[in-house]
Design a protein around this motif. Structure first.
Motif, PDB file in Angstrom:
ATOM      1  N   TRP A  72       9.427   3.517  19.873  1.00 13.84           N
ATOM      2  CA  TRP A  72       8.225   3.622  19.056  1.00 13.84           C
ATOM      3  C   TRP A  72       7.414   2.337  19.063  1.00 13.84           C
ATOM      4  N   GLN A  73       6.137   2.537  18.640  1.00 12.33           N
ATOM      5  CA  GLN A  73       5.281   1.401  18.336  1.00 12.33           C
ATOM      6  C   GLN A  73       5.197   1.394  16.821  1.00 12.33           C
ATOM      7  N   ASP A  74       5.402   0.249  16.225  1.00 18.91           N
ATOM      8  CA  ASP A  74       5.395   0.168  14.770  1.00 18.91           C
ATOM      9  C   ASP A  74       4.283  -0.770  14.340  1.00 18.91           C
ATOM     10  N   SER A  75       3.257  -0.197  13.698  1.00 17.82           N
ATOM     11  CA  SER A  75       2.153  -1.072  13.300  1.00 17.82           C
ATOM     12  C   SER A  75       2.394  -1.650  11.916  1.00 17.82           C
ATOM     13  N   GLY A  76       3.469  -1.226  11.246  1.00 13.89           N
ATOM     14  CA  GLY A  76       3.718  -1.741   9.900  1.00 13.89           C
ATOM     15  C   GLY A  76       2.790  -1.109   8.883  1.00 13.89           C
ATOM     16  N   ALA A  77       1.488  -1.361   9.012  1.00 13.59           N
ATOM     17  CA  ALA A  77       0.522  -0.891   8.005  1.00 13.59           C
ATOM     18  C   ALA A  77       0.384   0.625   7.995  1.00 13.59           C
ATOM     19  N   VAL A  78       0.544   1.278   9.148  1.00 13.83           N
ATOM     20  CA  VAL A  78       0.327   2.722   9.219  1.00 13.83           C
ATOM     21  C   VAL A  78       1.645   3.468   9.389  1.00 13.83           C
ATOM     22  N   ARG A 105      15.771   8.564   8.477  1.00 11.92           N
ATOM     23  CA  ARG A 105      16.514   7.909   7.395  1.00 11.92           C
ATOM     24  C   ARG A 105      17.063   6.550   7.818  1.00 11.92           C
ATOM     25  N   ASP A 106      16.409   5.924   8.784  1.00  9.84           N
ATOM     26  CA  ASP A 106      16.960   4.651   9.267  1.00  9.84           C
ATOM     27  C   ASP A 106      16.428   3.443   8.510  1.00  9.84           C
ATOM     28  N   GLY A 107      15.638   3.710   7.463  1.00 14.69           N
ATOM     29  CA  GLY A 107      15.172   2.602   6.628  1.00 14.69           C
ATOM     30  C   GLY A 107      13.890   1.957   7.132  1.00 14.69           C
ATOM     31  N   GLY A 108      13.367   2.415   8.276  1.00 18.70           N
ATOM     32  CA  GLY A 108      12.123   1.841   8.826  1.00 18.70           C
ATOM     33  C   GLY A 108      10.901   2.487   8.204  1.00 18.70           C
ATOM     34  N   THR A 109       9.717   2.090   8.682  1.00 20.84           N
ATOM     35  CA  THR A 109       8.479   2.699   8.190  1.00 20.84           C
ATOM     36  C   THR A 109       8.433   4.159   8.657  1.00 20.84           C
ATOM     37  N   PRO A 110       7.715   5.024   7.943  1.00 20.71           N
ATOM     38  CA  PRO A 110       7.708   6.445   8.310  1.00 20.71           C
ATOM     39  C   PRO A 110       7.084   6.673   9.698  1.00 20.71           C
ATOM     40  N   PHE A 111       7.496   7.784  10.314  1.00 15.66           N
ATOM     41  CA  PHE A 111       6.901   8.170  11.600  1.00 15.66           C
ATOM     42  C   PHE A 111       5.621   8.948  11.327  1.00 15.66           C
ATOM     43  N   VAL A 112       4.489   8.499  11.917  1.00 16.23           N
ATOM     44  CA  VAL A 112       3.220   9.203  11.730  1.00 16.23           C
ATOM     45  C   VAL A 112       2.848  10.061  12.942  1.00 16.23           C
ATOM     46  N   SER A 113       3.509   9.822  14.084  1.00 19.86           N
ATOM     47  CA  SER A 113       3.264  10.720  15.210  1.00 19.86           C
ATOM     48  C   SER A 113       4.450  10.741  16.160  1.00 19.86           C
ATOM     49  N   LEU A 187     -10.615   7.500  15.296  1.00 15.20           N
ATOM     50  CA  LEU A 187     -10.113   6.171  14.952  1.00 15.20           C
ATOM     51  C   LEU A 187      -8.904   6.289  14.032  1.00 15.20           C
ATOM     52  N   ALA A 188      -8.959   7.267  13.093  1.00 16.58           N
ATOM     53  CA  ALA A 188      -7.816   7.453  12.194  1.00 16.58           C
ATOM     54  C   ALA A 188      -6.564   7.798  12.998  1.00 16.58           C
ATOM     55  N   LEU A 189      -6.752   8.624  14.047  1.00 18.73           N
ATOM     56  CA  LEU A 189      -5.595   9.045  14.839  1.00 18.73           C
ATOM     57  C   LEU A 189      -4.901   7.861  15.488  1.00 18.73           C
ATOM     58  N   PHE A 190      -5.708   6.864  15.900  1.00 20.49           N
ATOM     59  CA  PHE A 190      -5.117   5.753  16.641  1.00 20.49           C
ATOM     60  C   PHE A 190      -5.107   4.460  15.836  1.00 20.49           C
ATOM     61  N   SER A 191      -5.357   4.589  14.535  1.00 26.49           N
ATOM     62  CA  SER A 191      -5.412   3.396  13.685  1.00 26.49           C
ATOM     63  C   SER A 191      -4.042   2.718  13.601  1.00 26.49           C
ATOM     64  N   SER A 192      -4.063   1.401  13.636  1.00 26.92           N
ATOM     65  CA  SER A 192      -2.799   0.706  13.393  1.00 26.92           C
ATOM     66  C   SER A 192      -2.911  -0.240  12.205  1.00 26.92           C
ATOM     67  N   ASP A 199      -9.064  -2.328  13.691  1.00 25.74           N
ATOM     68  CA  ASP A 199      -8.568  -1.339  14.668  1.00 25.74           C
ATOM     69  C   ASP A 199      -9.402  -1.396  15.945  1.00 25.74           C
ATOM     70  N   ALA A 200     -10.742  -1.462  15.780  1.00 22.95           N
ATOM     71  CA  ALA A 200     -11.629  -1.508  16.952  1.00 22.95           C
ATOM     72  C   ALA A 200     -11.342  -2.773  17.754  1.00 22.95           C
ATOM     73  N   ARG A 201     -11.125  -3.904  17.062  1.00 24.34           N
ATOM     74  CA  ARG A 201     -10.824  -5.160  17.768  1.00 24.34           C
ATOM     75  C   ARG A 201      -9.543  -5.030  18.576  1.00 24.34           C
ATOM     76  N   LEU A 202      -8.529  -4.435  17.974  1.00 21.71           N
ATOM     77  CA  LEU A 202      -7.240  -4.311  18.667  1.00 21.71           C
ATOM     78  C   LEU A 202      -7.357  -3.392  19.882  1.00 21.71           C
ATOM     79  N   ILE A 203      -8.111  -2.295  19.717  1.00 26.82           N
ATOM     80  CA  ILE A 203      -8.275  -1.347  20.823  1.00 26.82           C
ATOM     81  C   ILE A 203      -8.991  -2.037  21.987  1.00 26.82           C
TER      82      ILE A 203
END
Ligand SMILES: CC(C)(COP(=O)(O)OP(=O)(O)OC[C@H]1O[C@@H](n2cnc3c(N)ncnc32)[C@H](O)[C@@H]1OP(=O)(O)O)[C@@H](O)C(=O)NCCC(=O)NCCS
Length: 335
Positions: A72-78, A105-113, A187-192, A199-203
């Motif tokens: 996974w990619q974990d953006s933390g915020a999303v 249930r591994d204690g990490g941030t939730p999966f959004v996709s 943008l919401a779909l790919f927001s991190s 988000d635009a800067r990162l993209i």
């Protein structure tokens, strides 16, 4: 689904050989479905493994043979955007359910996709499973401009000037993309970060600095109006010539700017040796699909990817445009 007292998932970095084996097997299975990007993605994941940047979980087997791998990619915020591979012999709905159960249930941030590319598990089973967890499918389709098609070049309206982009335009392109995608689902779909400008800067940073293959400034163009960048196309060498971004400021739409940019970008991609420029579009983006079809792009066979998304978690209102049954047909090649 049987519950387990202890979660058996481990950090893949502790099992580099097994992880590498599963990555290679997954790459081969994806390539066999016609996914021409499989080699690029596999190499990217291998390199993450080498540098310690790989994030994921491995399910070690009783006899030492790993049963599954997730990354996974974990953006933390999303949250996390994940993919799954079940090893041959473990490719079943129950193994997938079990793996998801532990991952959630591994204690990490939730999966959004989740990527829907899970070889060996039937499409109907994946669909039932992800829908029951509240995920919605988003179809991303690849289109290609056939070698025989040339988009006619017409001048842009007076007051507008089309010019090539350079690395020094990075910040201006990011500001433009924030305006282009303000309030849009894309943008919401790919927001991190949940911050549109960030988000635009990162993209843009990712596209220009190697995250999508080599950036091709000679095939990337902008349109200026009153001293401001109001439209752009970006192009990359990503398993061939890819138009990685097309965006027009809301105040300057329906003036033919996107069409003019696509004409220049596809011409320059061909000059650089990429005879059939490609792009990827979300199928519910009707404006864009109509534009690409009108100038001559065609859907590629087997080039449609399904992604399961937790739309409320991504901040997207529950009611979203649905892709049509015709679009479903485009996906049929991937089943
Ligand atoms: C899609 C987008 C790039 C089109 O830019 P544009 O400069 O308005 O497009 P053009 O003026 O060149 O339009 C060319 C053709 O596309 C189609 N089109 C463009 N916008 C459309 C709309 N709102 N509704 C229906 N068709 C549309 C039409 O066929 C149009 O031809 P016409 O004006 O002669 O009818 C622009 O709406 C945009 O930036 N959208 C948000 C970002 C985005 O979705 N990018 C694509 C990501 S894959």
């Amino acid at each position: 689904m049987p519950d387990s007292p202890s979660n058996p998932l481990r950090d893949p970095r502790q099992f580099p050989t097994e992880t590498l084996r599963l990555l290679t097997d997954l790459g081969a299975e994806l390539a066999a479905t016609g996914a021409d990007w499989a080699g690029f993605v596999t190499e990217q994941r291998r390199s993450q493994l080498r540098t310690g940047a790989f994030r994921g979980a491995i399910w070690p087997g009783p006899g030492g043979d790993a049963q599954a791998l997730a990354g996974w990619q974990d953006s933390g915020a999303v949250g996390r955007r994940g993919w799954i591979y079940l090893a041959p012999g473990r490719q079943s709905l129950s193994a997938l359910e079990q793996l998801l159960h532990w991952l959630e249930r591994d204690g990490g941030t939730p999966f959004v996709s989740w990527s829907d590319m899970i070889p060996g598990v039937p499409a109907e089973d994946r669909e039932r499973l992800f829908r029951s967890r509240g995920f919605t499918d988003v179809l991303r389709a690849e289109m290609r401009l056939p070698a025989a098609v040339t988009i006619p070049e017409r001048p842009v309206e007076p007051g507008f000037a089309l010019r090539p982009l350079s690395g020094s335009d990075e910040a201006a392109v990011a500001r433009l993309l924030q305006r282009v995608y303000h309030g849009e689902l894309e943008l919401a779909l790919f927001s991190s970060t949940r911050d549109e400008l960030e988000d635009a800067r990162l993209i843009v940073h990712d596209v220009i600095h190697g995250g999508v293959g080599r950036w091709l400034p000679t095939a990337s163009f902008g349109v200026e109006h009153a001293g401001e960048l109001v439209a752009c196309t970006l192009a990359n060498d990503h398993v061939g010539g890819l138009i990685s971004e097309v965006g027009v400021d809301p105040s300057c739409r329906r003036k033919g700017l996107a069409r003019a940019l696509l004409a220049r970008t596809s011409r320059e991609l061909r000059v650089a040796g990429f005879v059939e420029p490609r792009l990827v579009v979300t199928l519910w983006n009707e404006r864009a699909v109509r534009l690409y079809r009108m100038v001559g792009f065609e859907f590629t066979v087997g080039g449609t990817e399904r992604i399961w998304m937790d739309l409320p978690a991504l901040g997207v209102a529950a009611s979203v445009p649905r892709h049509s049954p015709r679009d479903e047909g485009l996906y049929a090649g991937n089943r």
